[in-house]
Design an enzyme around this catalytic site. Structure first.
Site, PDB file in Angstrom:
ATOM      1  CG  ASP A   1      -2.103   0.892   1.091  1.00  0.00           C
ATOM      2  OD1 ASP A   1      -2.376   1.352  -0.037  1.00  0.00           O
ATOM      3  OD2 ASP A   1      -2.772   1.171   2.111  1.00  0.00           O
TER       4      ASP A   1
ATOM      5  CG  HIS B   1      -0.442   2.400  -9.348  1.00  0.00           C
ATOM      6  ND1 HIS B   1      -0.649   1.982  -8.050  1.00  0.00           N
ATOM      7  CD2 HIS B   1      -1.505   3.193  -9.651  1.00  0.00           C
ATOM      8  CE1 HIS B   1      -1.796   2.494  -7.601  1.00  0.00           C
ATOM      9  NE2 HIS B   1      -2.322   3.239  -8.552  1.00  0.00           N
TER      10      HIS B   1
ATOM     11  CG  LEU C   1       9.111 -17.255  -3.512  1.00  0.00           C
ATOM     12  CD1 LEU C   1       8.887 -17.244  -2.007  1.00  0.00           C
ATOM     13  CD2 LEU C   1       9.707 -15.927  -3.951  1.00  0.00           C
TER      14      LEU C   1
HETATM   15  C1  IPE Z   1      -5.583  -2.532  -0.276  1.00  0.00           C
HETATM   16  O1  IPE Z   1      -5.200  -1.205  -0.412  1.00  0.00           O
HETATM   17  C2  IPE Z   1      -5.514  -3.223  -1.596  1.00  0.00           C
HETATM   18  C3  IPE Z   1      -4.181  -3.385  -2.168  1.00  0.00           C
HETATM   19  C4  IPE Z   1      -3.056  -3.028  -1.642  1.00  0.00           C
HETATM   20  C5  IPE Z   1      -4.161  -4.044  -3.454  1.00  0.00           C
HETATM   21  P1  IPE Z   1      -6.274  -0.027  -0.587  1.00  0.00           P
HETATM   22  O2  IPE Z   1      -5.501   1.235  -0.685  1.00  0.00           O
HETATM   23  O3  IPE Z   1      -7.179  -0.345  -1.717  1.00  0.00           O
HETATM   24  O4  IPE Z   1      -7.098  -0.115   0.756  1.00  0.00           O
HETATM   25  P2  IPE Z   1      -7.933   0.986   1.533  1.00  0.00           P
HETATM   26  O5  IPE Z   1      -8.822   1.643   0.532  1.00  0.00           O
HETATM   27  O6  IPE Z   1      -6.950   1.943   2.115  1.00  0.00           O
HETATM   28  O7  IPE Z   1      -8.643   0.209   2.579  1.00  0.00           O
HETATM   29  C1  IPE Z   2      -1.517   0.362  -3.359  1.00  0.00           C
HETATM   30  O1  IPE Z   2      -1.314   1.735  -3.344  1.00  0.00           O
HETATM   31  C2  IPE Z   2      -1.802  -0.172  -4.746  1.00  0.00           C
HETATM   32  C3  IPE Z   2      -3.183  -0.579  -4.970  1.00  0.00           C
HETATM   33  C4  IPE Z   2      -4.142  -0.555  -4.104  1.00  0.00           C
HETATM   34  C5  IPE Z   2      -3.501  -1.043  -6.305  1.00  0.00           C
HETATM   35  P1  IPE Z   2      -2.528   2.771  -3.403  1.00  0.00           P
HETATM   36  O2  IPE Z   2      -2.887   2.983  -4.834  1.00  0.00           O
HETATM   37  O3  IPE Z   2      -3.633   2.318  -2.532  1.00  0.00           O
HETATM   38  O4  IPE Z   2      -1.866   4.080  -2.851  1.00  0.00           O
HETATM   39  P2  IPE Z   2      -2.375   4.960  -1.632  1.00  0.00           P
HETATM   40  O5  IPE Z   2      -2.629   4.027  -0.500  1.00  0.00           O
HETATM   41  O6  IPE Z   2      -3.621   5.654  -2.082  1.00  0.00           O
HETATM   42  O7  IPE Z   2      -1.241   5.907  -1.372  1.00  0.00           O
HETATM   43 MG    MG Z   3      -4.001   2.466  -0.535  1.00  0.00          MG
END
Ligand code: IPE
Ligand code: IPE
Ligand code: MG
Length: 256
Positions: free
Chosen positions: A36, A53, A147
Site C-alpha cells: 500500500d 504504481h 518460492l
Molecule cells: C488494499 O489497499 C488493496 C491493495 C493493496 C491491493 P487499498 O488502498 O485499496 O485499501 P484501503 O482503501 O486503504 O482500505
Molecule cells: C496500493 O497503493 C496499490 C493498490 C491498491 C492497487 P494505493 O494505490 O492504494 O496508494 P495509496 O494508498 O492511495 O497511497
Molecule cells: Mg491504498
C-alpha cells in the site's frame, strides 16, 4: 560515480548484516504483503499516481528476490482488490496493464530462480489480455519447486468466502459432500488459496492499520506487522526487520 559506488556498497553491506541476523530456522513459511501507499508515494515525489504504481511494480521484483534469499516459501502479494474497481477508470486500466509489462520482463529471472507463479483472485471482470498474461506465467512456472509467488489480483476476502460457500452448497446438492463432513480442513480446500498454508506473517506498508478485505479466513492467526514506509520505498532491509520482529513473537494460538 565513486560516491554512488560506495553508497550502493554500503546498502549491500547493511542488507547482508541484517540478513545474517535473521534466524534461518524460523523464517515464516508464508508471508503476505498488503502493498500500500503507491499513490501517496507519487504525490510526495510530485509525480502522477500511475508513476507510483509503476515504481511499486518494480519493487515487486526486489521483494520477491529478497523473499527467495531469506528462505520464505510462499509470498502472497495483494496487488488489486475487488474494491479497487471503484477507482477512476484510467487508473484501473493502468493497473490492469501492469502484468503485461511485469511478466515479459520478469519471467526469465523467475524461471531461473525456480519461482512458481500463482494467481489468487476472481477471474471475472479481468480484461482478456491481462488474464491471459497472468495465466501464461502461471503455466510456464507451474512445475517450479522454489518460492511460490502468489498474486492476490482481483481478490476480495468476503467474495472468496461467499464463492466457497456457494460451491460447497452445489456439492451438497449434488450429494458429493454431507453437512456433517464439513470441518476447517475441508472448507479451506474451497478457498482460492487452495493447498497453500495460512500466512504466518502479514505486512502492510504505508501506515494503514487495517485488512482491507484481505485473506479474512487465512489470517486468523497471522502475526501482523505494520510500517509507515510506502510500498515503493519498502526494501529488503525493511523486510528483514519485519522477519526479525516476527522471530521475537510468541505464537500462542489460544493455548500456552
Ligand atoms: C488494499 O489497499 C488493496 C491493495 C493493496 C491491493 P487499498 O488502498 O485499496 O485499501 P484501503 O482503501 O486503504 O482500505
Ligand atoms: C496500493 O497503493 C496499490 C493498490 C491498491 C492497487 P494505493 O494505490 O492504494 O496508494 P495509496 O494508498 O492511495 O497511497
Ligand atoms: Mg491504498
Amino acid at each position: 560515480m565513486l560516491k554512488r559506488l560506495f553508497q550502493s556498497k554500503g546498502k549491500a553491506d547493511s542488507r547482508e548484516a541484517a540478513r545474517s541476523s535473521v534466524d534461518k530456522k524460523s523464517v515464516p513459511e508464508h508471508v503476505a504483503i498488503i502493498m500500500d501507499g503507491n499513490r501517496r508515494w507519487a504525490t510526495e515525489h510530485g509525480l502522477p499516481r500511475v508513476a507510483g504504481h509503476h515504481t511499486g511494480m518494480n519493487n515487486v521484483r526486489e521483494i520477491t528476490m529478497a523473499a527467495d534469499r531469506l528462505g520464505v516459501h510462499v509470498l502472497t502479494l495483494y496487488a488489486f482488490s475487488t474494491e479497487n474497481w471503484k477507482r477512476p477508470k484510467d487508473e484501473v486500466d493502468y493497473l490492469m496493464g501492469l502484468p503485461q509489462e511485469f511478466f515479459p520482463k520478469m519471467i526469465g529471472e523467475l524461471e531461473e530462480k525456480n519461482v512458481q507463479v500463482r494467481m489468487m483472485g476472481h477471474r471475472e471482470l479481468l480484461p482478456e489480455q491481462t488474464l491471459q498474461t497472468v495465466e501464461e506465467a502461471v503455466k510456464r512456472t507451474e512445475k517450479n519447486s522454489g518460492l511460490v509467488l502468489n498474486f492476490a489480483f482481483n481478490y476480495g476476502g468476503r467474495k472468496e468466502i461467499l464463492h466457497s460457500v456457494q460451491k460447497l452448497m452445489e456439492d451438497a446438492a449434488a450429494g458429493t459432500v454431507r453437512a456433517d463432513q464439513l470441518d476447517e480442513s475441508m472448507f479451506r480446500q474451497y478457498l482460492l488459496s487452495g493447498d497453500l498454508p495460512d500466512p504466518d506473517l502479514l505486512i502492510r506498508t504505508s501506515g494503514e492499520i487495517r485488512l482491507s478485505n484481505f485473506m479474512l479466513w487465512q489470517l486468523a492467526y497471522a502475526e501482523l506487522w505494520f510500517t509507515e514506509v510506502f510500498w515503493p520505498d519498502f526494501t529488503e532491509v525493511h523486510f528483514q526487520r519485519a522477519i526479525l520482529d516476527y522471530q521475537k513473537r510468541v505464537r500462542r494460538y489460544g493455548g500456552l
